[in-house]
Design an enzyme around this catalytic site. Structure first.
Site, mmCIF file in Angstrom:
data_model
loop_
_atom_site.group_PDB
_atom_site.id
_atom_site.type_symbol
_atom_site.label_atom_id
_atom_site.label_comp_id
_atom_site.label_asym_id
_atom_site.label_seq_id
_atom_site.Cartn_x
_atom_site.Cartn_y
_atom_site.Cartn_z
ATOM 1 N N HIS A 1 -2.789 0.491 -9.883
ATOM 2 C CA HIS A 1 -3.215 -1.148 -8.229
ATOM 3 C C HIS A 1 -3.297 -1.405 -9.518
ATOM 4 C CE1 HIS A 1 -4.219 -1.083 -4.033
ATOM 5 N NE2 HIS A 1 -4.384 -2.728 -5.072
ATOM 6 N N GLU B 1 -3.599 7.232 -3.448
ATOM 7 C CA GLU B 1 -4.081 6.897 -5.217
ATOM 8 C C GLU B 1 -5.328 7.046 -5.014
ATOM 9 O OE1 GLU B 1 -2.666 2.860 -4.265
ATOM 10 O OE2 GLU B 1 -4.286 2.311 -6.046
ATOM 11 N N ARG C 1 0.554 -0.675 -0.088
ATOM 12 C CA ARG C 1 0.208 0.200 -0.196
ATOM 13 C C ARG C 1 0.719 0.842 0.018
ATOM 14 N NH1 ARG C 1 -4.019 -2.986 -1.593
ATOM 15 N NH2 ARG C 1 -5.934 -3.186 0.056
#
Ligand code: NAI
Length: 343
Positions: free
Chosen positions: A301, A261, A232
């Site tokens: 991601h 993000e 993360r």
């Protein structure tokens, strides 16, 4: 049960057709947000991926909510305290992509070690020169694995195939695994960081891992270290990472995750969100600098996103919802303060 599934594609919907019991199921392509949550005030079970806002404000707008089935391993995007207080059961998908994320780690690493991005860009332009493309072998290098859970373990297995040495750090070391796979733990994270040429992060996001890799850890690195982060964004301090890239401590970074993000996903949202207090302007700026550096490669991601892994996510999510409806929830990640309101 009134069930709402968010962030679902058309083809994913049929997976939920035969859920246990009598249900009223609705599907939405868009995420659940604090803004639209009011439209779902009678929903009892929700399932989302990681781009929905499952913060306190959203959960407060869902008074009938009994269960959240996140279609992810990480659950740092969910306000667990609020769920605990309201008796909302939160379930995750603990193992779906150990190999999948580990394969992405080596995708990022090989892209860096073989200069693949520049090499591919070049041949597309008809340029077949070798200038500036020389990379380095993984064989014989030491990889420092921070977090040796499911994904970290798989990374170590793959690293063995490349002939790499492995040093590891984990708050709960698995000595039997270390013996089986032939790697060594160090008691202190800095001893791993200072002994490796490549560092890869596989810890969950929480208060203890926030900014786990900051200035002190970058200072402890050898010059020209490679950092891979698929865990993360909050685990690495982005401003300190930029300094480390500038000073030469870091030769390159491969990042599947960035702090802030969700906001930078939409460039257009930057100006709008920059004025909200909850977003850290400096972090947003650091993210945007990282996105533009030649020696940083960023994926959106997408480490989890293979056909096989997504099917495993959907299967486990359906089982989680079924188990909850049948009264014996599985893969529960929170400790509720009062009995669940039902199911
Ligand atoms: P896991 O729970 O199996 O392993 C996490 C490991 O970290 C455990 O061994 C734990 O003891 C260790 N750990 C926890 N806190 C620590 C600390 N403060 N210091 C050192 N070690 C610590 O989790 P798994 O499945 O390996 O996933 C790791 C993370 O990867 C997830 O939490 C998630 O955030 C991220 N992830 C990212 C994906 C992507 O698409 N980029 C997909 C799936 C997971």
């Amino acid at each position: 049960m009134k069930i709402s599934l968010f962030e679902v594609e058309q083809w994913e919907r049929e997976k939920f057709d035969d859920l246990s019991g009598e249900n009223d199921i609705s599907y939405f392509k868009e995420p659940l947000t604090a803004e639209n949550a009011g439209e779902f005030s009678d929903t009892e079970i929700i399932s989302t991926f990681i781009h929905s806002d499952l913060d306190k404000t959203t959960i407060e707008k869902l008074p009938d909510l009994k269960m959240i089935a996140t279609r992810s391993t990480g659950f740092d995007h969910i306000a667990l305290d609020e769920c605990n207080e309201k008796g909302v059961v939160v379930c995750n998908v603990p193992r779906y992509g150990d190999n999948t994320v580990a394969e992405h780690v080596f995708g990022l690493l090989l892209t860096i070690s073989h200069n693949l991005r520049d090499a591919i860009d070049r041949t597309r332009k008809g340029d077949f020169s070798q200038e500036g493309l020389q990379g380095f072998d993984l064989k014989g290098k030491t990889i420092g694995v921070i977090g040796t859970g499911d994904i970290g373990e798989y990374v170590i297995r793959i690293a063995g195939g490349f002939g790499m040495k492995v040093l590891a750090y984990d708050v709960k070391p698995r000595e039997e695994l270390a013996q089986e796979l032939g790697f060594e733990y160090r008691d202190n994270i800095k001893d791993v960081i200072s002994g490796a040429e490549i560092i890869t992060l596989h810890v969950p996001a929480n208060d203890k891992t926030k900014n786990m890799i900051s200035r002190e850890e970058f200072d402890a690195m050898k010059d020209d270290t490679i950092l891979i982060n698929t865990s993360r964004g909050s685990v690495v301090n982005p401003k300190d990472m930029i300094e480390a890239l500038a000073s030469g401590k870091l030769k390159a970074a491969g990042l599947d995750v960035l702090p802030e993000e969700p906001v930078i996903r939409e460039e257009a949202e930057l100006l709008h969100s920059a004025f909200k207090e909850e977003h850290d302007m400096e972090t947003l700026l650091a993210d945007h600098i990282l996105l533009r550096l030649r020696n940083v490669i960023v994926t959106p991601h997408s480490a989890f996103n293979t056909c096989e892994a997504v099917i495993r996510i959907l299967d486990t999510t359906k089982e989680n919802i079924d188990a909850f409806i049948e009264g014996s929830p599985e893969n529960v990640v929170n400790e509720i303060n009062k009995s669940p309101v039902g199911g």
